[in-house]
Each structure stands twice: as C-alpha cells, then as structure tokens.
Design a protein around this motif. Sequence first.
Motif, PDB file in Angstrom:
ATOM      1  N   ASP A  62     -35.318 -43.691  37.475  1.00  0.00           N
ATOM      2  CA  ASP A  62     -35.011 -44.750  38.441  1.00  0.00           C
ATOM      3  C   ASP A  62     -36.280 -45.350  39.047  1.00  0.00           C
ATOM      4  OD1 ASP A  62     -32.238 -44.459  38.115  1.00  0.00           O
ATOM      5  OD2 ASP A  62     -32.187 -42.833  39.586  1.00  0.00           O
ATOM      6  N   SER A  63     -37.211 -44.489  39.474  1.00  0.00           N
ATOM      7  CA  SER A  63     -38.392 -44.999  40.183  1.00  0.00           C
ATOM      8  C   SER A  63     -39.315 -45.815  39.286  1.00  0.00           C
ATOM      9  CB  SER A  63     -39.164 -43.858  40.849  1.00  0.00           C
ATOM     10  OG  SER A  63     -39.665 -42.956  39.893  1.00  0.00           O
ATOM     11  N   MET A  64     -39.238 -45.622  37.974  1.00  0.00           N
ATOM     12  CA  MET A  64     -40.097 -46.395  37.069  1.00  0.00           C
ATOM     13  C   MET A  64     -39.789 -47.896  37.131  1.00  0.00           C
ATOM     14  SD  MET A  64     -38.458 -45.320  33.394  1.00  0.00           S
ATOM     15  CE  MET A  64     -38.760 -46.706  32.302  1.00  0.00           C
ATOM     16  N   TRP A  65     -38.601 -48.254  37.640  1.00  0.00           N
ATOM     17  CA  TRP A  65     -38.200 -49.654  37.740  1.00  0.00           C
ATOM     18  C   TRP A  65     -38.494 -50.247  39.117  1.00  0.00           C
ATOM     19  CZ3 TRP A  65     -37.789 -51.078  33.074  1.00  0.00           C
ATOM     20  CH2 TRP A  65     -37.233 -50.250  32.103  1.00  0.00           C
ATOM     21  N   SER A  66     -39.180 -49.496  39.971  1.00  0.00           N
ATOM     22  CA  SER A  66     -39.482 -49.976  41.319  1.00  0.00           C
ATOM     23  C   SER A  66     -40.279 -51.279  41.273  1.00  0.00           C
ATOM     24  CB  SER A  66     -40.285 -48.922  42.084  1.00  0.00           C
ATOM     25  OG  SER A  66     -40.671 -49.422  43.340  1.00  0.00           O
ATOM     26  N   GLU A  67     -39.966 -52.165  42.212  1.00  0.00           N
ATOM     27  CA  GLU A  67     -40.724 -53.414  42.319  1.00  0.00           C
ATOM     28  C   GLU A  67     -42.011 -53.221  43.113  1.00  0.00           C
ATOM     29  OE1 GLU A  67     -38.335 -56.738  43.517  1.00  0.00           O
ATOM     30  OE2 GLU A  67     -36.736 -56.193  42.128  1.00  0.00           O
ATOM     31  N   LEU A  74     -47.498 -44.862  39.669  1.00  0.00           N
ATOM     32  CA  LEU A  74     -47.389 -43.410  39.747  1.00  0.00           C
ATOM     33  C   LEU A  74     -46.311 -42.893  38.787  1.00  0.00           C
ATOM     34  CD1 LEU A  74     -48.513 -40.895  41.035  1.00  0.00           C
ATOM     35  CD2 LEU A  74     -46.929 -41.209  42.947  1.00  0.00           C
ATOM     36  N   SER A  75     -45.213 -43.595  38.673  1.00  0.00           N
ATOM     37  CA  SER A  75     -44.155 -43.215  37.726  1.00  0.00           C
ATOM     38  C   SER A  75     -44.683 -43.257  36.294  1.00  0.00           C
ATOM     39  CB  SER A  75     -42.953 -44.149  37.864  1.00  0.00           C
ATOM     40  OG  SER A  75     -42.368 -44.036  39.129  1.00  0.00           O
ATOM     41  N   TYR A  76     -45.415 -44.308  35.955  1.00  0.00           N
ATOM     42  CA  TYR A  76     -46.017 -44.480  34.632  1.00  0.00           C
ATOM     43  C   TYR A  76     -46.936 -43.304  34.304  1.00  0.00           C
ATOM     44  CZ  TYR A  76     -49.090 -46.742  31.112  1.00  0.00           C
ATOM     45  OH  TYR A  76     -49.824 -47.043  29.999  1.00  0.00           O
ATOM     46  N   ARG A  77     -47.792 -42.938  35.259  1.00  0.00           N
ATOM     47  CA  ARG A  77     -48.734 -41.842  35.036  1.00  0.00           C
ATOM     48  C   ARG A  77     -48.002 -40.499  34.883  1.00  0.00           C
ATOM     49  NH1 ARG A  77     -53.396 -43.436  39.463  1.00  0.00           N
ATOM     50  NH2 ARG A  77     -54.127 -45.314  38.403  1.00  0.00           N
ATOM     51  N   LEU A  78     -46.987 -40.281  35.709  1.00  0.00           N
ATOM     52  CA  LEU A  78     -46.231 -39.028  35.617  1.00  0.00           C
ATOM     53  C   LEU A  78     -45.472 -38.939  34.296  1.00  0.00           C
ATOM     54  CD1 LEU A  78     -44.947 -38.746  39.278  1.00  0.00           C
ATOM     55  CD2 LEU A  78     -46.334 -37.040  38.074  1.00  0.00           C
ATOM     56  N   ARG A  84     -43.351 -38.298  28.128  1.00  0.00           N
ATOM     57  CA  ARG A  84     -42.152 -39.127  27.957  1.00  0.00           C
ATOM     58  C   ARG A  84     -42.539 -40.532  27.511  1.00  0.00           C
ATOM     59  NH1 ARG A  84     -37.214 -37.582  29.690  1.00  0.00           N
ATOM     60  NH2 ARG A  84     -36.721 -39.232  28.223  1.00  0.00           N
ATOM     61  N   GLN A  85     -43.168 -40.610  26.349  1.00  0.00           N
ATOM     62  CA  GLN A  85     -43.638 -41.883  25.824  1.00  0.00           C
ATOM     63  C   GLN A  85     -42.492 -42.860  25.626  1.00  0.00           C
ATOM     64  OE1 GLN A  85     -46.945 -42.508  25.543  1.00  0.00           O
ATOM     65  NE2 GLN A  85     -46.381 -44.618  25.141  1.00  0.00           N
ATOM     66  N   ASP A  86     -41.285 -42.335  25.344  1.00  0.00           N
ATOM     67  CA  ASP A  86     -40.130 -43.213  25.162  1.00  0.00           C
ATOM     68  C   ASP A  86     -39.854 -44.034  26.417  1.00  0.00           C
ATOM     69  OD1 ASP A  86     -39.479 -40.730  26.403  1.00  0.00           O
ATOM     70  OD2 ASP A  86     -37.357 -40.963  25.887  1.00  0.00           O
ATOM     71  N   LEU A  87     -39.992 -43.416  27.597  1.00  0.00           N
ATOM     72  CA  LEU A  87     -39.771 -44.144  28.848  1.00  0.00           C
ATOM     73  C   LEU A  87     -40.973 -45.030  29.197  1.00  0.00           C
ATOM     74  CD1 LEU A  87     -38.042 -41.379  31.000  1.00  0.00           C
ATOM     75  CD2 LEU A  87     -36.993 -43.313  29.818  1.00  0.00           C
ATOM     76  N   VAL A  88     -42.176 -44.540  28.930  1.00  0.00           N
ATOM     77  CA  VAL A  88     -43.383 -45.344  29.181  1.00  0.00           C
ATOM     78  C   VAL A  88     -43.301 -46.643  28.388  1.00  0.00           C
ATOM     79  CG1 VAL A  88     -45.883 -45.456  28.810  1.00  0.00           C
ATOM     80  CG2 VAL A  88     -44.867 -43.385  29.754  1.00  0.00           C
ATOM     81  N   ASP A  89     -42.838 -46.545  27.144  1.00  0.00           N
ATOM     82  CA  ASP A  89     -42.750 -47.721  26.277  1.00  0.00           C
ATOM     83  C   ASP A  89     -41.751 -48.754  26.798  1.00  0.00           C
ATOM     84  OD1 ASP A  89     -44.639 -46.634  24.608  1.00  0.00           O
ATOM     85  OD2 ASP A  89     -43.187 -45.896  23.135  1.00  0.00           O
ATOM     86  N   MET A  90     -40.770 -48.328  27.585  1.00  0.00           N
ATOM     87  CA  MET A  90     -39.767 -49.257  28.118  1.00  0.00           C
ATOM     88  C   MET A  90     -40.268 -50.010  29.345  1.00  0.00           C
ATOM     89  SD  MET A  90     -36.020 -47.498  27.738  1.00  0.00           S
ATOM     90  CE  MET A  90     -36.230 -46.304  29.005  1.00  0.00           C
ATOM     91  N   MET A  91     -41.318 -49.500  29.989  1.00  0.00           N
ATOM     92  CA  MET A  91     -41.795 -50.115  31.227  1.00  0.00           C
ATOM     93  C   MET A  91     -42.513 -51.435  30.954  1.00  0.00           C
ATOM     94  SD  MET A  91     -43.180 -46.843  33.390  1.00  0.00           S
ATOM     95  CE  MET A  91     -43.354 -47.760  34.918  1.00  0.00           C
ATOM     96  N   TYR A  92     -42.308 -52.387  31.869  1.00  0.00           N
ATOM     97  CA  TYR A  92     -43.047 -53.643  31.812  1.00  0.00           C
ATOM     98  C   TYR A  92     -43.851 -53.770  33.097  1.00  0.00           C
ATOM     99  CZ  TYR A  92     -44.460 -58.414  32.143  1.00  0.00           C
ATOM    100  OH  TYR A  92     -45.232 -59.523  32.294  1.00  0.00           O
TER     101      TYR A  92
END
Length: 182
Positions: A62-67, A74-78, A84-92
């Motif tokens: 959830d927090s990876m989508w924070s505005e 911090l979510s990206y680094r964690l 969890r490269q699968d979730l990192v790859d989804m982040m913009y």
Amino acid sequence: MSLEVRSGGVCELCGSSEGLSAFEVAPSDASDEQSVYICSTCKSQIENPDTLDESHFNCLNDSMWSETPAVAVLSYRLLGALGRQDLVDMMYMEDDIKAWADAQSIGGGDDALVYKDANGVTLAAGDTVVITKDLDVKGTGFVAKRGTAVRNIGLVPNDAEHIEGRVNGVKIHILTKYLKKS
C-alpha cells in the motif's frame, strides 16, 4: 504541514500508532518533505537491515503508492532490500524522485553485490539476457533452451551468482554463468 498531521497520527509505512517518530530519508536536507513518520518497529528494522521481516513489510504493497515522495522512496528502498523486484518494477516515480531513491539503499554500503554474465558484463534488474546452454529446470519438467531470451530479470538478494526471471511463464533462478546480456 507537520509530519504528524500529514500522516494522520499513524506510521506512514505500516499504519501503526505505537512509538512514532520522524525518520529522515537520506540524503536529505532534514525537511518534513524528506522525512517519514514511522513506528518504532519499522524504524528498528530499517536501522538494522539484517532483521528485516518481510511479513511486517507486507504493508509496503500500500505505502509504495503514496503520493508523498519520501514515503515512496523509503518503500522503494525497502522493497529492494527485501528482494521484491516484482513490486519495485511496478512503481512509477518522476526522474528526480527515482534518482533520490537510487542514491542510497537500505543497508547500503560499499559491499554491494555485482552481478556479471558469462562474459563479465554487469547485469542490472530489468535487463534482458539470453540463456547460453540448455538448462533442466528442476521441478517443472521442461528444459530452458539455449537462445531463450529472459526479459526484465530480477537480482537475487545476497547471491551474485543467480538472477531470477520467467521462462515459459515460470519464475526461476538461473546461474549467471549460463547467461549473456543482450
């Protein structure tokens, strides 16, 4: 706006209201925009990366989508530290925010692993590689054929000899010595 007001009085990562404090997301200028309001559990795990508990950090979904850029960084680094490269790859992230996120890592230091293919070329998450030898894939009943392209690879944490990728729709670990960057 203060961190407490921005966060609504809860940890900006996991939502806990226990032991909250400000945490600077380095490198920063110590402003509220570059700090995150986090609980004592999150803070202790971030400061001691060997204790990262993936089940606690399921909240990052959830927090990876924070505005709020500091929370996203911090979510990206964690997520990266947890593998969890699968979730990192989804982040913009905008380019400047992405540069900030890449400027440091959780538990980062000069001992970062370097992943190299069979020719000694450095591999990075998201690269495309080609398999250089027919490989039996344990537990699946198929062979990953020589010449197969593996796109958008992930790096296996704490093991520079393996990458992960999808072959025939199955996520597998592959030894880097059987790969060539394309």
